[in-house]
Structure formats: structure tokens, C-alpha cells
Design an enzyme around this catalytic site. Structure first.
Site, PDB file in Angstrom:
ATOM      1  N   MET A 150       0.850  -1.204   0.000  1.00 41.91           N
ATOM      2  CA  MET A 150       0.000   0.000   0.000  1.00 41.91           C
ATOM      3  C   MET A 150       0.885   1.253   0.000  1.00 41.91           C
ATOM      4  SD  MET A 150      -3.415  -0.941   2.051  1.00 41.91           S
ATOM      5  CE  MET A 150      -2.810  -0.786   3.700  1.00 41.91           C
ATOM      6  N   GLY A 151       2.161   1.082  -0.359  1.00 45.43           N
ATOM      7  CA  GLY A 151       3.036   2.247  -0.475  1.00 45.43           C
ATOM      8  C   GLY A 151       3.528   2.739   0.880  1.00 45.43           C
ATOM      9  N   SER A 174       4.215   1.338   7.773  1.00 48.12           N
ATOM     10  CA  SER A 174       3.958   2.663   7.184  1.00 48.12           C
ATOM     11  C   SER A 174       3.289   3.572   8.211  1.00 48.12           C
ATOM     12  CB  SER A 174       3.045   2.521   5.969  1.00 48.12           C
ATOM     13  OG  SER A 174       3.612   1.617   5.059  1.00 48.12           O
ATOM     14  N   ARG A 175       2.509   2.981   9.126  1.00 47.57           N
ATOM     15  CA  ARG A 175       1.792   3.783  10.118  1.00 47.57           C
ATOM     16  C   ARG A 175       2.724   4.375  11.182  1.00 47.57           C
ATOM     17  NH1 ARG A 175      -2.092  -0.240   8.934  1.00 47.57           N
ATOM     18  NH2 ARG A 175      -4.122   0.639   8.367  1.00 47.57           N
ATOM     19  N   GLY A 190      11.139  -2.770   5.390  1.00 49.67           N
ATOM     20  CA  GLY A 190      10.399  -4.040   5.448  1.00 49.67           C
ATOM     21  C   GLY A 190       9.910  -4.421   4.055  1.00 49.67           C
ATOM     22  N   HIS A 191       9.307  -3.443   3.360  1.00 55.95           N
ATOM     23  CA  HIS A 191       8.859  -3.688   1.978  1.00 55.95           C
ATOM     24  C   HIS A 191      10.059  -4.045   1.091  1.00 55.95           C
ATOM     25  CE1 HIS A 191       5.592  -0.692   3.228  1.00 55.95           C
ATOM     26  NE2 HIS A 191       4.896  -1.764   2.884  1.00 55.95           N
ATOM     27  N   MET A 198       8.695  -2.529  11.583  1.00 56.77           N
ATOM     28  CA  MET A 198       8.506  -1.435  10.623  1.00 56.77           C
ATOM     29  C   MET A 198       7.093  -1.461  10.084  1.00 56.77           C
ATOM     30  SD  MET A 198      11.949  -1.038   8.512  1.00 56.77           S
ATOM     31  CE  MET A 198      13.463  -0.679   9.370  1.00 56.77           C
ATOM     32  N   LYS A 223       4.871  -9.954   9.250  1.00 55.48           N
ATOM     33  CA  LYS A 223       4.356  -8.861  10.089  1.00 55.48           C
ATOM     34  C   LYS A 223       2.829  -8.952  10.151  1.00 55.48           C
ATOM     35  CE  LYS A 223       3.689  -4.501  11.514  1.00 55.48           C
ATOM     36  NZ  LYS A 223       2.653  -3.989  10.716  1.00 55.48           N
TER      37      LYS A 223
HETATM   38  P1  AMP Z   1       1.500  -2.920   3.457  1.00 56.41           P
HETATM   39  O1  AMP Z   1       2.058  -1.900   2.517  1.00 56.41           O
HETATM   40  O2  AMP Z   1       1.544  -2.520   4.887  1.00 56.41           O
HETATM   41  O3  AMP Z   1       0.171  -3.460   3.006  1.00 56.41           O
HETATM   42  O4  AMP Z   1       2.497  -4.152   3.377  1.00 56.41           O
HETATM   43  C1  AMP Z   1       2.821  -4.756   2.160  1.00 56.41           C
HETATM   44  C2  AMP Z   1       3.567  -6.032   2.441  1.00 56.41           C
HETATM   45  O5  AMP Z   1       4.742  -5.737   3.182  1.00 56.41           O
HETATM   46  C3  AMP Z   1       2.752  -7.024   3.294  1.00 56.41           C
HETATM   47  O6  AMP Z   1       2.981  -8.343   2.834  1.00 56.41           O
HETATM   48  C4  AMP Z   1       3.320  -6.811   4.667  1.00 56.41           C
HETATM   49  O7  AMP Z   1       3.191  -7.937   5.522  1.00 56.41           O
HETATM   50  C5  AMP Z   1       4.771  -6.538   4.343  1.00 56.41           C
HETATM   51  N1  AMP Z   1       5.401  -5.817   5.450  1.00 56.41           N
HETATM   52  C6  AMP Z   1       4.971  -4.672   6.020  1.00 56.41           C
HETATM   53  N2  AMP Z   1       5.779  -4.339   7.049  1.00 56.41           N
HETATM   54  C7  AMP Z   1       6.735  -5.300   7.115  1.00 56.41           C
HETATM   55  C8  AMP Z   1       7.850  -5.529   7.978  1.00 56.41           C
HETATM   56  N3  AMP Z   1       8.143  -4.716   8.980  1.00 56.41           N
HETATM   57  N4  AMP Z   1       8.605  -6.627   7.752  1.00 56.41           N
HETATM   58  C9  AMP Z   1       8.309  -7.488   6.734  1.00 56.41           C
HETATM   59  N5  AMP Z   1       7.270  -7.318   5.907  1.00 56.41           N
HETATM   60  C10 AMP Z   1       6.486  -6.244   6.091  1.00 56.41           C
END
Ligand code: AMP
Length: 282
Positions: free
Chosen positions: A30-31, A187-188, A36-37, A185, A150
Site C-alpha cells: 500500500m506504499g 507505514s503507520r 520491510g517492503h 517497521m 508482520k
Molecule cells: P502494506 O504496505 O503494509 O500493506 O504491506 C505490504 C507487504 O509488506 C505485506 O505483505 C506486509 O506484511 C509486508 N510488510 C509490512 N511491514 C513489514 C515488515 N516490517 N517486515 C516485513 N514485511 C512487512
């Protein structure tokens, strides 16, 4: 790096790679990208010839309108980060491009995984996740897709969706990437106030203590201990803590030697909801 907003153009481009038998690794996000991403993208690059990343803030997975409105959007910085790693294609569609005029979720049956933990507190969340991930899989048709532990419940749900819908993609779970002080980590995290950011690593520290206690204490003793720890932390509000079976995600009352357990937690730091989890060893 190629950038597409339109699914037809993306599909045409991918078709060319597929004709040439290139393997495609996909990382949906989601950007507001962070390391982590990027760790997921690196994993995808190690195992695939072409890496596709999507950035799409999916409205149907938000149960809270304010959270959706305030979700961080940093597309220019995201593009900079993506060009610095091994991303070949960015897909960044509009809401209309994914949903047309009907911004609603499909209803899924994930064999009960969707009713545990996040499912109890975020109404419709996993139908939204399932809808968007299935749509993105149909557009990208990747060989492998990468998800972070995560969001462990989400990872298990996506695996279930792939199994039940006989999708061809292989799902790969990747370890949680953390700040130096242990905070997972997210985004929030950029929305945390200074004082909440300072206290937030307490969540992971407490999970580490749970991990230590797990071999000697009962689950009910650990639950009580953890609740007390959070009562002493006025800046953090515990939403749930549960020790659950990794496979079914059902809360465990007693330990059984043939099962693998994980501790899951959701906490409010002010208005910001943070989740984390840790694997436990008997
Ligand atoms: P999001 O942008 O938050 O929807 O996350 C996109 C992908 O990145 C999802 O598969 C999350 O589980 C992964 N992700 C987010 N934060 C982390 C993190 N700290 N470590 C590993 N993967 C992460």
C-alpha cells in the site's frame, strides 16, 4: 523501472516477458515504503527474473474511514526507493482501475481463519484483502508472490485463498523487519507522536519476554502477566493479545507438543493501531 497505472498496459508488457519464459515475482503493497517492503522486493529479486511491485491503498480493507483518509501517501519517495532496488515494474492503479464503479468486496470463506484476531476487530478487513489480492493476481499472474509475516494472519489467509481457488501462484512468507529498537517497521509508524514512538518498542520487548516465559509458564499465566504489563503503560492501550496455533490461528488454552504457537498482539499508541507477533518454542 517501468511504471503503469493501467492494467491493460501492464498485462501487455508482462505478456512479452512471459512469452520469453521469464519468471515473475510480485510484491503487493500500500506504499509509504520502508525497509520491510524493500526486504520483500530483494527476496523476490533473488528468486525471479522480473519483479513487479504494486502500490494501491485498498479502500475495501479499511474498516475505519479516518484511517483510510490518513494513510500515508509518499509516491514520489516510493518511486525513488524502488529505483534504488531491484524493482522492474511498478503498478500503481487508481481505485477505479481496480474496482470500476463498484467499490465493494467479494465474500470469502477462509475456513475460519478470517474470524480470529484481526477479523474480530476489523469488520470486513479480510474480504477486502482477499478481493484486492485476487484481482492483482489475475492482472499480474505472478509465479511467486511475497508477503510479510508482520501480517501473519493475512499471510495465512492468502495461502488459504490460493489453495481454495486453485491459483497457480506460490506464496512466500518473509520475516518481520524491525527498527533497531525492535519496533516492527510499518507505514503507520510515521504517524506516531514523539512520545508514542518512544514507547512503541515496548510491544516487541514484551513479546520477547513472552517468548522466554513460554517454556516455563502456562498460557493463562502469560496472558495475565502481559495484561498487567500493559496496565502499567498509560500511553499504550492493549486491544488484544493471544497465543494461537499457527495453522488454525485459534487461541490456545493449553500447550500441545505437536503444535506450533505464535503470540499475536494489537495495541493502540494514541490513535495509531500497531500489530506485531512472535513465534514461540515449547
Ligand atoms: P502494506 O504496505 O503494509 O500493506 O504491506 C505490504 C507487504 O509488506 C505485506 O505483505 C506486509 O506484511 C509486508 N510488510 C509490512 N511491514 C513489514 C515488515 N516490517 N517486515 C516485513 N514485511 C512487512
Amino acid at each position: 523501472m517501468k511504471i503503469f497505472n493501467n492494467k491493460k498496459d501492464l498485462k501487455d508488457c508482462l505478456l512479452e516477458y512471459k512469452r520469453n519464459k521469464k519468471t515473475i515475482g510480485f510484491v503487493p503493497t500500500m506504499g509509504a515504503l520502508h525497509e520491510g517492503h524493500l526486504s520483500l522486493i530483494e527476496k523476490a529479486a533473488q528468486k525471479n527474473e522480473i519483479v513487479v511491485v504494486s502500490i494501491f491503498v485498498n479502500p475495501t480493507q479499511f474498516d475505519n474511514v479516518e484511517d483510510l483518509k490518513k494513510y500515508p501517501k509518499t509516491i514520489e519517495n516510493d518511486i525513488k526507493l524502488l529505483t534504488s532496488v531491484s524493482c522492474d515494474i511498478l503498478f500503481s492503479p487508481s481505485v477505479e482501475e481496480i474496482y470500476s464503479a463498484n467499490i465493494i468486496s467479494e465474500k470469502f470463506d477462509f475456513d475460519g481463519l478470517e474470524h480470529q484476531m484481526e477479523g474480530k476487530f476489523r469488520d470486513g478487513h479480510f474480504d477486502g484483502v482477499g478481493t484486492v489480492v485476487k484481482t492483482l493476481f489475475e492482472i499480474v499472474e505472478p509465479n511467486k508472490a511475497y508477503f510479510g509475516q508482520k501480517d501473519f494472519q493475512q499471510l495465512q489467509i492468502i495461502k488459504k485463498m490460493v489453495e481454495k481457488h486453485h491459483l497457480k501462484v506460490k506464496i512466500k512468507g518473509c520475516p518481520i523487519y524491525r527498527e533497531e529498537d525492535g519496533l516492527a517497521m510499518s507505514s503507520r509508524n510515521t504517524r506516531l507522536s514523539t512520545e508514542h514512538r518512544e514507547i512503541a518498542p515496548f510491544i516487541h520487548k514484551t513479546l520477547r519476554k513472552v517468548q522466554k516465559k513460554f517454556s516455563t509458564k502456562s498460557i493463562s499465566e502469560i496472558n495475565k502477566w502481559l495484561e498487567n504489563q500493559f496496565k502499567k503503560q498509560p500511553l499504550l492501550k492493549l486491544e488484544y493479545f493471544t497465543i494461537a496455533d499457527e495453522k488454525t490461528l485459534k487461541t490456545a488454552k493449553n500447550k500441545e507438543s505437536n503444535k506450533q504457537y505464535r503470540a499475536f498482539i494489537a495495541v493502540f499508541a494514541g490513535e495509531i493501531r500497531l500489530i506485531d507477533n512472535i513465534r514461540l518454542k515449547n
